[in-house]
Design a protein around this motif. Structure first.
Motif, PDB file in Angstrom:
ATOM      1  N   GLY A  62      30.977  35.685  25.246  1.00  0.00           N
ATOM      2  CA  GLY A  62      31.438  35.152  26.517  1.00  0.00           C
ATOM      3  C   GLY A  62      32.879  35.542  26.796  1.00  0.00           C
ATOM      4  O   GLY A  62      33.498  36.289  26.045  1.00  0.00           O
ATOM      5  N   VAL A  63      33.398  35.015  27.876  1.00  0.00           N
ATOM      6  CA  VAL A  63      34.775  35.285  28.281  1.00  0.00           C
ATOM      7  C   VAL A  63      35.625  34.080  27.925  1.00  0.00           C
ATOM      8  O   VAL A  63      35.257  32.939  28.226  1.00  0.00           O
ATOM      9  N   GLY A  64      36.778  34.313  27.292  1.00  0.00           N
ATOM     10  CA  GLY A  64      37.662  33.233  26.866  1.00  0.00           C
ATOM     11  C   GLY A  64      38.321  32.528  28.047  1.00  0.00           C
ATOM     12  O   GLY A  64      38.978  33.168  28.867  1.00  0.00           O
ATOM     13  N   VAL A  65      38.097  31.228  28.128  1.00  0.00           N
ATOM     14  CA  VAL A  65      38.681  30.381  29.167  1.00  0.00           C
ATOM     15  C   VAL A  65      39.144  29.081  28.520  1.00  0.00           C
ATOM     16  O   VAL A  65      38.820  28.803  27.374  1.00  0.00           O
ATOM     17  N   THR A  66      39.884  28.274  29.276  1.00  0.00           N
ATOM     18  CA  THR A  66      40.333  26.975  28.787  1.00  0.00           C
ATOM     19  C   THR A  66      39.524  25.885  29.474  1.00  0.00           C
ATOM     20  O   THR A  66      39.439  25.854  30.698  1.00  0.00           O
ATOM     21  N   CYS A  67      38.960  24.986  28.692  1.00  0.00           N
ATOM     22  CA  CYS A  67      38.228  23.852  29.246  1.00  0.00           C
ATOM     23  C   CYS A  67      39.252  22.884  29.833  1.00  0.00           C
ATOM     24  O   CYS A  67      40.140  22.414  29.122  1.00  0.00           O
ATOM     25  N   ILE A  84      28.686  29.849  39.177  1.00  0.00           N
ATOM     26  CA  ILE A  84      30.117  29.929  38.862  1.00  0.00           C
ATOM     27  C   ILE A  84      30.875  29.967  40.175  1.00  0.00           C
ATOM     28  O   ILE A  84      30.576  30.783  41.045  1.00  0.00           O
ATOM     29  N   ASN A  85      31.859  29.070  40.297  1.00  0.00           N
ATOM     30  CA  ASN A  85      32.640  28.984  41.535  1.00  0.00           C
ATOM     31  C   ASN A  85      34.116  29.175  41.216  1.00  0.00           C
ATOM     32  O   ASN A  85      34.719  28.366  40.519  1.00  0.00           O
ATOM     33  N   PHE A  86      34.698  30.269  41.733  1.00  0.00           N
ATOM     34  CA  PHE A  86      36.128  30.532  41.558  1.00  0.00           C
ATOM     35  C   PHE A  86      36.889  29.820  42.670  1.00  0.00           C
ATOM     36  O   PHE A  86      36.541  29.958  43.850  1.00  0.00           O
ATOM     37  N   TRP A  87      37.946  29.085  42.287  1.00  0.00           N
ATOM     38  CA  TRP A  87      38.713  28.317  43.267  1.00  0.00           C
ATOM     39  C   TRP A  87      40.178  28.239  42.832  1.00  0.00           C
ATOM     40  O   TRP A  87      40.513  28.537  41.701  1.00  0.00           O
ATOM     41  N   ALA A  88      41.025  27.835  43.774  1.00  0.00           N
ATOM     42  CA  ALA A  88      42.447  27.640  43.498  1.00  0.00           C
ATOM     43  C   ALA A  88      42.916  26.391  44.243  1.00  0.00           C
ATOM     44  O   ALA A  88      42.321  25.999  45.257  1.00  0.00           O
ATOM     45  N   VAL A 116      35.702  27.397  38.279  1.00  0.00           N
ATOM     46  CA  VAL A 116      36.649  28.190  37.501  1.00  0.00           C
ATOM     47  C   VAL A 116      37.965  28.253  38.269  1.00  0.00           C
ATOM     48  O   VAL A 116      38.053  28.882  39.324  1.00  0.00           O
ATOM     49  N   LEU A 117      38.970  27.589  37.742  1.00  0.00           N
ATOM     50  CA  LEU A 117      40.296  27.567  38.362  1.00  0.00           C
ATOM     51  C   LEU A 117      41.010  28.886  38.104  1.00  0.00           C
ATOM     52  O   LEU A 117      41.115  29.331  36.963  1.00  0.00           O
ATOM     53  N   VAL A 118      41.516  29.501  39.181  1.00  0.00           N
ATOM     54  CA  VAL A 118      42.282  30.749  39.090  1.00  0.00           C
ATOM     55  C   VAL A 118      43.531  30.611  39.956  1.00  0.00           C
ATOM     56  O   VAL A 118      43.595  29.758  40.845  1.00  0.00           O
ATOM     57  N   ASP A 144      42.506  35.695  34.277  1.00  0.00           N
ATOM     58  CA  ASP A 144      41.614  36.324  35.260  1.00  0.00           C
ATOM     59  C   ASP A 144      40.544  37.205  34.607  1.00  0.00           C
ATOM     60  O   ASP A 144      40.002  38.105  35.246  1.00  0.00           O
ATOM     61  N   GLU A 145      40.230  36.955  33.340  1.00  0.00           N
ATOM     62  CA  GLU A 145      39.248  37.780  32.630  1.00  0.00           C
ATOM     63  C   GLU A 145      37.840  37.601  33.185  1.00  0.00           C
ATOM     64  O   GLU A 145      37.117  38.576  33.358  1.00  0.00           O
ATOM     65  N   LEU A 146      37.465  36.361  33.461  1.00  0.00           N
ATOM     66  CA  LEU A 146      36.116  36.112  33.970  1.00  0.00           C
ATOM     67  C   LEU A 146      35.961  36.718  35.364  1.00  0.00           C
ATOM     68  O   LEU A 146      34.947  37.349  35.669  1.00  0.00           O
ATOM     69  N   ARG A 147      36.974  36.545  36.175  1.00  0.00           N
ATOM     70  CA  ARG A 147      36.906  37.096  37.536  1.00  0.00           C
ATOM     71  C   ARG A 147      36.806  38.619  37.486  1.00  0.00           C
ATOM     72  O   ARG A 147      36.085  39.220  38.264  1.00  0.00           O
ATOM     73  N   LYS A 148      37.520  39.244  36.548  1.00  0.00           N
ATOM     74  CA  LYS A 148      37.421  40.701  36.383  1.00  0.00           C
ATOM     75  C   LYS A 148      36.026  41.098  35.910  1.00  0.00           C
ATOM     76  O   LYS A 148      35.476  42.100  36.359  1.00  0.00           O
ATOM     77  N   ARG A 149      35.476  40.312  34.994  1.00  0.00           N
ATOM     78  CA  ARG A 149      34.161  40.637  34.425  1.00  0.00           C
ATOM     79  C   ARG A 149      33.079  40.658  35.499  1.00  0.00           C
ATOM     80  O   ARG A 149      32.217  41.514  35.497  1.00  0.00           O
TER      81      ARG A 149
END
Length: 188
Positions: A62-67, A84-88, A116-118, A144-149
């Protein structure tokens, strides 16, 4: 131009540069630079206030993220079904969409939703989730690893459906969800 004139020009330029370098500047203190980290006790209080549901344990590959719920590092696998929902925090449509995703996720048979907070600080994300009453297990993708993936665009919000066979597709209709029925339709 003769040699003497050239040397005069060089001395003049160096003299002006020296005056500019030594010219007094206003040294009045401005606002303190923003800090990216808060003391651990502040983060613990924010996590307690947000009351997020626990993140799913990490999966290999998987992609490393922080819970966001507990601050631990985990690997988010792109194995579905999953939404998966990317948001800010600064994104107004994101703020409208997150409660819709929360409502959808509470329905029987709903596909798991991972916000997913970015492009925002972890603490700001926790504060916003608490204010909105969103308790979904959420992660912070600071690098931003997951967003890149998933090759997500820079526009937010961006939502992706991950099928059981690992295929990832962006949901663009609607651009963001305003009702749980739209989410249900998109994942079917």
């Amino acid at each position: 131009m003769n040699n003497r004139t050239r040397w005069l020009a060089v001395v003049l330029v160096l003299g002006v540069a020296g005056v500019v370098a030594l010219w007094p500047r206003d040294e009045s203190p401005g606002p303190p630079p923003p800090t990216s980290a808060r003391p651990a006790q502040d983060m613990a209080a924010l996590r307690a206030q947000a009351q997020l549901r626990p993140c799913v344990p990490g999966a290999e590959g998987g992609v490393g993220v922080t819970c966001l719920g507990d601050g631990t590092r985990t690997d988010l696998a792109l194995k579905g079904p999953l939404l998966i929902n990317f948001w800010a925090t600064w994104c107004q449509p994101c703020q409208e969409e997150l409660p819709v995703l929360e409502t959808y996720a509470k329905q029987p048979g709903a596909v798991p939703v991972v916000p997913v907070l970015v492009e925002s600080r972890e603490a700001d994300g926790l504060e916003l989730l608490a204010r909105l009453g969103v308790r979904l297990p959420s992660v912070h993708d600071e690098a931003d690893e997951l967003r890149k993936r998933v090759k997500a665009p820079i526009t937010l919000p961006a939502t992706y459906y991950v099928s059981a066979d690992g295929q990832v597709r962006q949901i663009t209709d609607p651009p963001y969800f305003t009702a749980p029925e739209q989410v249900e339709k998109a994942v079917r």
